[in-house]
Write a protein that holds these residues in place. Sequence first.
Motif, short mmCIF file in Angstrom:
data_model
loop_
_atom_site.label_atom_id
_atom_site.label_comp_id
_atom_site.label_asym_id
_atom_site.label_seq_id
_atom_site.Cartn_x
_atom_site.Cartn_y
_atom_site.Cartn_z
N LEU A 77 0.74 -1.45 -0.12
CA LEU A 77 -0.14 0.01 0.06
C LEU A 77 0.99 0.65 0.45
O LEU A 77 1.84 1.40 0.58
CB LEU A 77 -1.38 -0.02 1.37
CG LEU A 77 -1.58 -0.76 1.11
CD1 LEU A 77 -2.88 -0.66 2.52
CD2 LEU A 77 -2.45 -1.09 -0.05
N ASP A 78 0.20 2.49 -0.50
CA ASP A 78 1.10 3.28 -0.93
C ASP A 78 0.49 4.65 -0.53
O ASP A 78 -0.60 5.58 -0.88
CB ASP A 78 1.74 3.60 -2.35
CG ASP A 78 2.22 5.13 -2.45
OD1 ASP A 78 2.93 5.84 -1.86
OD2 ASP A 78 2.63 5.49 -3.85
N VAL A 79 0.36 4.40 1.02
CA VAL A 79 -0.63 5.39 1.56
C VAL A 79 0.13 6.16 2.82
O VAL A 79 1.13 6.29 2.93
CB VAL A 79 -1.23 5.20 2.58
CG1 VAL A 79 -2.77 4.17 1.99
CG2 VAL A 79 -0.97 3.56 3.62
N GLY A 80 -0.17 7.26 3.34
CA GLY A 80 0.73 7.91 4.31
C GLY A 80 0.52 7.46 5.73
O GLY A 80 -0.20 6.28 5.78
N HIS A 81 1.73 7.42 6.93
CA HIS A 81 2.07 7.51 7.80
C HIS A 81 0.92 6.71 8.41
O HIS A 81 0.36 5.52 9.14
CB HIS A 81 3.45 7.87 8.14
CG HIS A 81 2.61 8.90 9.04
ND1 HIS A 81 2.47 10.16 8.51
CD2 HIS A 81 2.76 9.56 10.51
CE1 HIS A 81 2.28 11.21 9.44
NE2 HIS A 81 2.27 10.61 10.73
N LEU A 82 0.05 7.86 9.18
CA LEU A 82 -1.15 7.34 9.75
C LEU A 82 -2.56 6.29 9.37
O LEU A 82 -2.40 5.48 10.04
CB LEU A 82 -1.51 8.84 9.87
CG LEU A 82 -1.11 10.06 11.01
CD1 LEU A 82 -2.04 11.17 10.52
CD2 LEU A 82 -0.78 9.83 12.00
N ARG A 83 -2.49 6.63 7.85
CA ARG A 83 -3.23 5.47 7.12
C ARG A 83 -2.81 4.58 7.26
O ARG A 83 -2.89 3.49 7.71
CB ARG A 83 -3.42 5.50 5.60
CG ARG A 83 -4.80 4.99 5.00
CD ARG A 83 -6.13 5.36 5.65
NE ARG A 83 -7.01 3.46 5.23
CZ ARG A 83 -8.14 4.32 5.55
NH1 ARG A 83 -8.46 4.36 6.81
NH2 ARG A 83 -8.96 3.51 4.71
N ASP A 84 -1.52 3.93 6.95
CA ASP A 84 -0.56 3.07 7.40
C ASP A 84 -0.94 2.09 8.62
O ASP A 84 -1.36 1.46 8.59
CB ASP A 84 1.09 2.98 6.15
CG ASP A 84 1.48 1.68 6.44
OD1 ASP A 84 1.60 1.18 5.67
OD2 ASP A 84 1.79 1.43 7.63
N LYS A 85 -0.68 3.30 9.23
CA LYS A 85 -0.75 2.55 10.37
C LYS A 85 -2.49 1.99 11.16
O LYS A 85 -2.73 1.24 11.62
CB LYS A 85 -0.39 4.38 11.89
CG LYS A 85 -0.75 3.81 13.99
CD LYS A 85 0.07 5.20 14.05
CE LYS A 85 -0.34 4.61 15.31
NZ LYS A 85 0.64 5.28 16.27
N ALA A 86 -2.96 2.97 11.19
CA ALA A 86 -4.91 2.67 10.85
C ALA A 86 -4.93 1.10 10.16
O ALA A 86 -5.92 0.31 10.86
CB ALA A 86 -5.60 3.88 10.63
N ILE A 87 -5.07 0.91 8.97
CA ILE A 87 -4.75 0.12 7.77
C ILE A 87 -4.30 -1.42 9.07
O ILE A 87 -4.97 -2.62 8.67
CB ILE A 87 -4.22 0.03 6.82
CG1 ILE A 87 -5.77 1.49 6.05
CG2 ILE A 87 -4.24 -1.55 6.09
CD1 ILE A 87 -4.64 1.18 4.71
N ARG A 88 -3.15 -0.72 9.65
CA ARG A 88 -2.49 -2.53 10.79
C ARG A 88 -2.99 -2.69 11.73
O ARG A 88 -3.25 -3.75 11.77
CB ARG A 88 -0.89 -2.20 10.77
CG ARG A 88 -0.29 -2.16 9.19
CD ARG A 88 1.42 -1.34 9.35
NE ARG A 88 2.48 -1.75 8.03
CZ ARG A 88 3.14 -2.14 7.30
NH1 ARG A 88 2.82 -4.09 7.85
NH2 ARG A 88 3.29 -2.40 6.78
N SER A 89 -3.18 -1.90 11.95
CA SER A 89 -4.47 -1.83 13.29
C SER A 89 -5.58 -2.48 13.09
O SER A 89 -5.92 -3.49 14.08
CB SER A 89 -4.76 -0.49 14.25
OG SER A 89 -5.69 -0.74 15.39
N MET A 90 -6.04 -2.45 11.59
CA MET A 90 -7.40 -3.00 11.69
C MET A 90 -7.28 -4.32 11.24
O MET A 90 -8.34 -5.72 11.40
CB MET A 90 -7.87 -1.93 10.72
CG MET A 90 -9.07 -1.01 10.96
SD MET A 90 -10.01 0.11 9.60
CE MET A 90 -8.41 1.11 9.10
#
Length: 464
Positions: A77-90
């Motif tokens: 995934l090529d997303v911002g760091h906050l979005r990357d963190k949220a996706i990994r959490s979900m």
Amino acid sequence: MAYVEWRGGTCRVVWNTRKKDERGKWIYDQKGGFTDETAAKNYGLDREAEIRNDDYISRRDGSVTVGEYAKTWVDTLDVGHLRDKAIRSMLRLYIEPRWGETAVADVQPTTYRAWKKQLKALPSVGEKYSEEILTVFSMLMDDAVDDGLRKASPVPKGRKQRRGRYKKKPRERKREMRIEDVHQLACNGLAFWGLDGFVFIWTMATTGMRPAELYALRRVYCHPAWPSSDPLDDPEEPDRDERHAEDVERYGPDLMPALRVQWQHQREDGVLKEFPPKYESRRTLVVPPFLADLLELLLASHDDAYVFRSISGGLLANANVTYYYWRPIAGGREASKDFERIRLGRHQTVVSRRPLPEIPATVYARKRLYLLRHGHKEWIDEAGGEHARIAVETRMGHEVAGVEGLYANVTTAMERRMMDSLQDRFERFARETKWDAATASPSALPDGLAEWWKRQVKSPVEAD
């Protein structure tokens, strides 16, 4: 050609996948459990037809579990760091516990719908967050289709997605942002936080900046120094030299006072860093003259690189503004009190190191700080057709889609009308309001702020 083999009371069908292993031998696939030889044969022939049409998912490929696939997928995934963190959490908290051991090819639409219903019923998830989790799962399944692990996504699209009972999406109940309420918040900020708090509230209400953008606002990007002080330190900003040349001609203390939204403060791996604003919405915001005076007053009171400081003088992004600052400013608090205690056998009177007066509650008690940004949009929209849509959306950090956004442009006249409308709103309020009577202001005026207030209540003739 597919062939059938009997094993006890059932038979299996075997077919050639037309692929070879590392030793050069054909790879065969099979399916058992049939009691009818014709049905088994037809199943095998259908798979061979899929192979010829390049539409075949082998049982070996489809047996990859969701958990195994997700480990590789999330790194693509090529997303911002906050979005990357949220996706990994979900993935870790909700998707892998339910689907981690399930083969990608075995996720069925019916089991997905059952999980969707269970997910939305969880009290700790909520409607909005559950939709985000489902969106991530849908992306995961779509990419599994592209990678040849299954034929179609189990997540319904289009009309199928809307099946079932209609349920209106809940919407946050908001009240009109009145200028007297903003003034009370600013007064509370003055009492609890100091001059930084007073100016912070007015800046957010009259610019619509996001909190993280305010935390990272540096004096080199703020009136009165900007735009001549612009450090041009964002290497990812396109045409920054050309943009700066235009800013110098358009903005400044003798033209239109303005500030530049260039950065926001966010944490990455626990480290506070500067990032471009959300959606890369770098933008210039003209400010009304009353706010320009406040910013000059605040910046003259300290020599820090950042416009807004914490109560202790440190970085505002480290202060947890939402919890420790906004709650008492919006919800109020009792005056500081001395208290008695016994320590080491001796009676002591403990005096607050930072005594505060009583701070009254406002209509924003238990509401979000972000609503001041929403309220700014209300103030701009109230002018009706006076403000072009492109000017309003650009000011809020949004893009106007389609042909309208392609052809439209924010002109100097549009910005000046916006600045004048905000100034007129404040001047009407100031002329009708005495500071000490302004919604029970809890704080006396510092000398510099007192002079600023006097200038606001004077008529244009008196000011001249």
